[in-house]
Motif scaffolding. Structure first.
Motif, PDB file in Angstrom:
ATOM      1  N   PHE A 157     -77.498  26.703   9.848  1.00  8.67           N
ATOM      2  CA  PHE A 157     -78.485  26.799  10.924  1.00  8.67           C
ATOM      3  C   PHE A 157     -79.523  25.693  10.806  1.00  8.67           C
ATOM      4  CE2 PHE A 157     -82.694  28.341  12.165  1.00  8.67           C
ATOM      5  CZ  PHE A 157     -82.498  28.459  13.539  1.00  8.67           C
ATOM      6  N   PHE A 158     -80.104  25.608   9.639  1.00  6.89           N
ATOM      7  CA  PHE A 158     -81.170  24.633   9.469  1.00  6.89           C
ATOM      8  C   PHE A 158     -80.608  23.205   9.473  1.00  6.89           C
ATOM      9  CE2 PHE A 158     -84.494  22.346   7.162  1.00  6.89           C
ATOM     10  CZ  PHE A 158     -85.598  22.741   7.903  1.00  6.89           C
ATOM     11  N   GLY A 159     -79.400  23.017   8.910  1.00  8.60           N
ATOM     12  CA  GLY A 159     -78.781  21.688   8.906  1.00  8.60           C
ATOM     13  C   GLY A 159     -78.430  21.231  10.304  1.00  8.60           C
ATOM     14  N   GLY A 160     -78.072  22.191  11.176  1.00 10.26           N
ATOM     15  CA  GLY A 160     -77.758  21.826  12.561  1.00 10.26           C
ATOM     16  C   GLY A 160     -78.946  21.186  13.255  1.00 10.26           C
ATOM     17  N   LYS A 161     -80.172  21.772  12.927  1.00 12.57           N
ATOM     18  CA  LYS A 161     -81.372  21.170  13.522  1.00 12.57           C
ATOM     19  C   LYS A 161     -81.551  19.732  13.040  1.00 12.57           C
ATOM     20  CE  LYS A 161     -82.742  24.884  15.735  1.00 12.57           C
ATOM     21  NZ  LYS A 161     -82.841  24.912  17.191  1.00 12.57           N
ATOM     22  N   MET A 162     -81.260  19.503  11.793  1.00 15.16           N
ATOM     23  CA  MET A 162     -81.408  18.154  11.233  1.00 15.16           C
ATOM     24  C   MET A 162     -80.382  17.193  11.862  1.00 15.16           C
ATOM     25  SD  MET A 162     -81.989  19.154   7.216  1.00 15.16           S
ATOM     26  CE  MET A 162     -81.920  17.473   6.729  1.00 15.16           C
ATOM     27  N   PHE A 163     -79.150  17.711  11.959  1.00 10.92           N
ATOM     28  CA  PHE A 163     -78.109  16.856  12.558  1.00 10.92           C
ATOM     29  C   PHE A 163     -78.437  16.509  14.015  1.00 10.92           C
ATOM     30  CE2 PHE A 163     -74.971  18.893   9.384  1.00 10.92           C
ATOM     31  CZ  PHE A 163     -75.207  17.871   8.482  1.00 10.92           C
ATOM     32  N   GLU A 164     -78.998  17.478  14.712  1.00 12.20           N
ATOM     33  CA  GLU A 164     -79.333  17.262  16.126  1.00 12.20           C
ATOM     34  C   GLU A 164     -80.374  16.155  16.268  1.00 12.20           C
ATOM     35  OE1 GLU A 164     -80.674  19.823  20.068  1.00 12.20           O
ATOM     36  OE2 GLU A 164     -80.925  20.704  18.055  1.00 12.20           O
ATOM     37  N   ALA A 165     -81.361  16.182  15.354  1.00  8.23           N
ATOM     38  CA  ALA A 165     -82.404  15.141  15.405  1.00  8.23           C
ATOM     39  C   ALA A 165     -81.801  13.768  15.135  1.00  8.23           C
ATOM     40  CB  ALA A 165     -83.502  15.465  14.390  1.00  8.23           C
ATOM     41  N   LYS A 166     -80.889  13.706  14.178  1.00  4.62           N
ATOM     42  CA  LYS A 166     -80.237  12.427  13.868  1.00  4.62           C
ATOM     43  C   LYS A 166     -79.408  11.924  15.051  1.00  4.62           C
ATOM     44  CE  LYS A 166     -81.249  11.592   9.447  1.00  4.62           C
ATOM     45  NZ  LYS A 166     -81.838  10.334   9.008  1.00  4.62           N
ATOM     46  N   ILE A 167     -78.706  12.878  15.667  1.00  3.70           N
ATOM     47  CA  ILE A 167     -77.860  12.488  16.807  1.00  3.70           C
ATOM     48  C   ILE A 167     -78.721  11.977  17.957  1.00  3.70           C
ATOM     49  CG2 ILE A 167     -76.299  13.403  18.576  1.00  3.70           C
ATOM     50  CD1 ILE A 167     -75.132  15.227  16.382  1.00  3.70           C
ATOM     51  N   GLN A 168     -79.877  12.601  18.174  1.00  3.15           N
ATOM     52  CA  GLN A 168     -80.780  12.135  19.232  1.00  3.15           C
ATOM     53  C   GLN A 168     -81.259  10.702  18.957  1.00  3.15           C
ATOM     54  OE1 GLN A 168     -83.887  15.110  19.502  1.00  3.15           O
ATOM     55  NE2 GLN A 168     -82.582  16.535  20.676  1.00  3.15           N
ATOM     56  N   GLU A 169     -81.491  10.412  17.697  1.00  2.00           N
ATOM     57  CA  GLU A 169     -81.899   9.043  17.345  1.00  2.00           C
ATOM     58  C   GLU A 169     -80.788   8.036  17.671  1.00  2.00           C
ATOM     59  OE1 GLU A 169     -83.062   8.953  13.301  1.00  2.00           O
ATOM     60  OE2 GLU A 169     -84.858  10.199  13.580  1.00  2.00           O
ATOM     61  N   GLU A 170     -79.540   8.461  17.380  1.00  7.01           N
ATOM     62  CA  GLU A 170     -78.419   7.561  17.667  1.00  7.01           C
ATOM     63  C   GLU A 170     -78.222   7.412  19.173  1.00  7.01           C
ATOM     64  OE1 GLU A 170     -76.840   5.667  15.529  1.00  7.01           O
ATOM     65  OE2 GLU A 170     -78.099   6.517  13.938  1.00  7.01           O
ATOM     66  N   GLU A 171     -78.478   8.501  19.909  1.00  5.81           N
ATOM     67  CA  GLU A 171     -78.361   8.411  21.364  1.00  5.81           C
ATOM     68  C   GLU A 171     -79.419   7.468  21.929  1.00  5.81           C
ATOM     69  OE1 GLU A 171     -78.647  12.407  22.681  1.00  5.81           O
ATOM     70  OE2 GLU A 171     -76.481  12.797  22.484  1.00  5.81           O
ATOM     71  N   LYS A 172     -80.641   7.569  21.361  1.00  5.30           N
ATOM     72  CA  LYS A 172     -81.686   6.632  21.796  1.00  5.30           C
ATOM     73  C   LYS A 172     -81.267   5.183  21.510  1.00  5.30           C
ATOM     74  CE  LYS A 172     -85.684   9.718  21.266  1.00  5.30           C
ATOM     75  NZ  LYS A 172     -86.962   9.934  20.543  1.00  5.30           N
ATOM     76  N   PHE A 173     -80.637   4.991  20.357  1.00 10.43           N
ATOM     77  CA  PHE A 173     -80.187   3.630  20.008  1.00 10.43           C
ATOM     78  C   PHE A 173     -79.151   3.127  21.017  1.00 10.43           C
ATOM     79  CE2 PHE A 173     -76.882   1.111  17.863  1.00 10.43           C
ATOM     80  CZ  PHE A 173     -77.617  -0.033  17.604  1.00 10.43           C
ATOM     81  N   MET A 174     -78.202   4.030  21.369  1.00  7.80           N
ATOM     82  CA  MET A 174     -77.163   3.633  22.312  1.00  7.80           C
ATOM     83  C   MET A 174     -77.770   3.340  23.688  1.00  7.80           C
ATOM     84  SD  MET A 174     -74.484   3.556  20.483  1.00  7.80           S
ATOM     85  CE  MET A 174     -73.276   3.316  21.771  1.00  7.80           C
ATOM     86  N   THR A 175     -78.764   4.152  24.063  1.00  4.85           N
ATOM     87  CA  THR A 175     -79.430   3.915  25.348  1.00  4.85           C
ATOM     88  C   THR A 175     -80.200   2.604  25.327  1.00  4.85           C
ATOM     89  OG1 THR A 175     -79.643   6.312  25.671  1.00  4.85           O
ATOM     90  CG2 THR A 175     -81.042   4.881  27.020  1.00  4.85           C
ATOM     91  N   SER A 176     -80.802   2.331  24.182  1.00  3.68           N
ATOM     92  CA  SER A 176     -81.579   1.087  24.075  1.00  3.68           C
ATOM     93  C   SER A 176     -80.691  -0.154  24.215  1.00  3.68           C
ATOM     94  CB  SER A 176     -82.334   1.048  22.747  1.00  3.68           C
ATOM     95  OG  SER A 176     -81.427   0.937  21.661  1.00  3.68           O
TER      96      SER A 176
END
Length: 415
Positions: A225-244
């Motif tokens: 549960f808690f790791g999923g929150k961490m993974f989600e934050a990391k994935i959002q960072e990668e999505e921002k990178f791809m958008t950038s």
């Protein structure tokens, strides 16, 4: 009758005998063999004929040899010359076509023709024309040499210009090749850095994928549960990178462009390097005829003193003698160049042309002493016998030898 070619003896041919001619008689207008020449020389009617050898006769130009001694119209020997029509006349010609003409005795005008000044002038003119031709040929030869040198010079200029253009184009090509390579290297470095950056994020994504898979399989529920929150934050960072990447134009296609200078196209559109033309300049060769030289001699430079004058003999000729010999007491030169002499011994004026050839003689009153020119057609003649007077004579109207008028003078006339 003489043979057409003159190669056979005319006397023998008249007797139906064919014999080669060894001499030519212009008076008889026929060839003569050696035997007949002896009789021809001894006969009273022909002993004064001047014959010439056939070898010498054949040297005479055909146009001169064709001049006959006899009139073809009347079959009479020429005796007179018409200066007005420039024709030879026989006695019958005078009564037909030359009644009003001025006629001269052929014997008088031809006896000095061989040594006349006219032939000397003609020979000098021909010599001068030959020299002019030589100068013209040499001038044209030099012109051809100049043209050859010009052609060689222009060919060298064209080759040198072509070499300079080649060197310049090689330099420009080398520079643009270097610029092209530099542009390619710059773009390659930019793309390689971008790819490296994306590759680094790819590793992060791979790591997240592996971590999520391991968490789902081996972690506790709390960790998941808690790791999923961490993974989600990391994935959002990668999505921002791809958008950038899209927003920063990092994925735009990069192309190299090479725009050639329009002047290079102008070179390709050229149809020729230059134009060849032929120009002319005034001739530098000067030609002087003998007549011009004579005219120059007739107008000498006036010296300051009589001691500075140097006489030059231009020509000499014999003056036609009269019945009482000749006694020249005066002369004058007409504007046309004719020379008029006063022959006191024969009471006449003797006229020669500018070449020294005898023209005519005009009788005047008793004891003429001097003559002067009034105009081209008129002269004044002074007399040294009583009654003293001056005659005005028209020398053109030679048929009427009477003076136009007489001017009475009370003084004795001197030269």
């Amino acid at each position: 009758m003489a043979s057409a070619s003159g190669s056979y003896c005319g006397v023998c041919e008249a007797q139906d005998v064919v014999k080669a001619a060894a001499f030519w008689c212009p008076e008889c207008n026929e060839g003569i063999c050696t035997s007949c020449e002896k009789h021809h020389r001894a006969s009273r009617g022909t002993r004064k004929h001047e014959v010439t050898s056939m070898d010498d006769y054949k040297q005479i130009p055909p146009i001169i040899a064709s001049i006959n001694q006899y009139c073809p119209e009347h079959d009479k020997k020429y005796q007179l010359y018409c200066s007005q029509h420039e024709q030879l006349c026989c006695p019958l010609c005078i009564t037909t076509n030359h009644k009003k003409c001025d006629l001269l005795a052929i014997d008088e005008i031809v006896k000095t023709s061989r040594n006349s000044a006219l032939f000397e002038i003609m020979e000098q003119n021909l010599k001068e024309m030959k020299n002019n031709i030589d100068r013209i040929v040499e001038d044209r030869r030099q012109n051809l040499e100049i043209i050859k040198q010009q052609r060689q010079g222009f060919q060298t200029d064209i080759k040198e210009m072509r070499a300079k253009i080649n060197i310049h184009l090689d330099k420009l090509e080398q520079e643009i090749q270097q610029d092209l390579q530099a542009a390619e290297q710059k773009v390659m470095s930019q793309i390689n850095r971008f790819v490296q950056k994306v590759s680094d994020h790819e590793k992060t994504i791979d790591e997240l994928q592996n971590n999520i898979a391991a968490t789902k399989r081996f972690a506790t529920d709390l960790q998941t549960f808690f790791g999923g929150k961490m993974f989600e934050a990391k994935i959002q960072e990668e999505e921002k990178f791809m958008t950038s990447l899209i927003e920063d134009s990092g994925l735009q296609q990069i192309h190299l462009q090479c725009k050639l200078d329009n002047k290079m196209s102008d070179i390709l559109s050229m149809t020729k390097i230059g134009e060849i033309s032929v120009t002319t300049k005034p001739s530098t060769i000067s030609m002087t005829t003998d007549r011009e030289k004579q005219a120059q001699k007739r107008i000498p430079t006036i010296s300051k003193t009589i001691n500075d004058i140097n006489l030059t003999l231009l020509k000499q000729f014999e003056i036609s003698k009269g019945e009482n010999g000749i006694g020249i007491t005066g002369c004058t030169i007409m504007p046309s160049g004719k020379i008029i002499f006063v022959d006191q011994s024969n009471d006449r004026l003797v006229i020669h042309n500018d070449n020294g050839l005898f023209v005519c003689a005009i009788p005047v009153s008793h004891r003429p002493i001097d003559v002067t020119c009034i105009d081209e057609n008129t002269v004044a003649v002074t007399h040294n016998a009583e009654p003293y007077y001056i005659e005005i004579i028209n020398i053109v109207n030679k048929k009427n030898c009477k003076p136009d008028r007489k001017i009475q003078s009370v003084l004795r006339h001197y030269k």
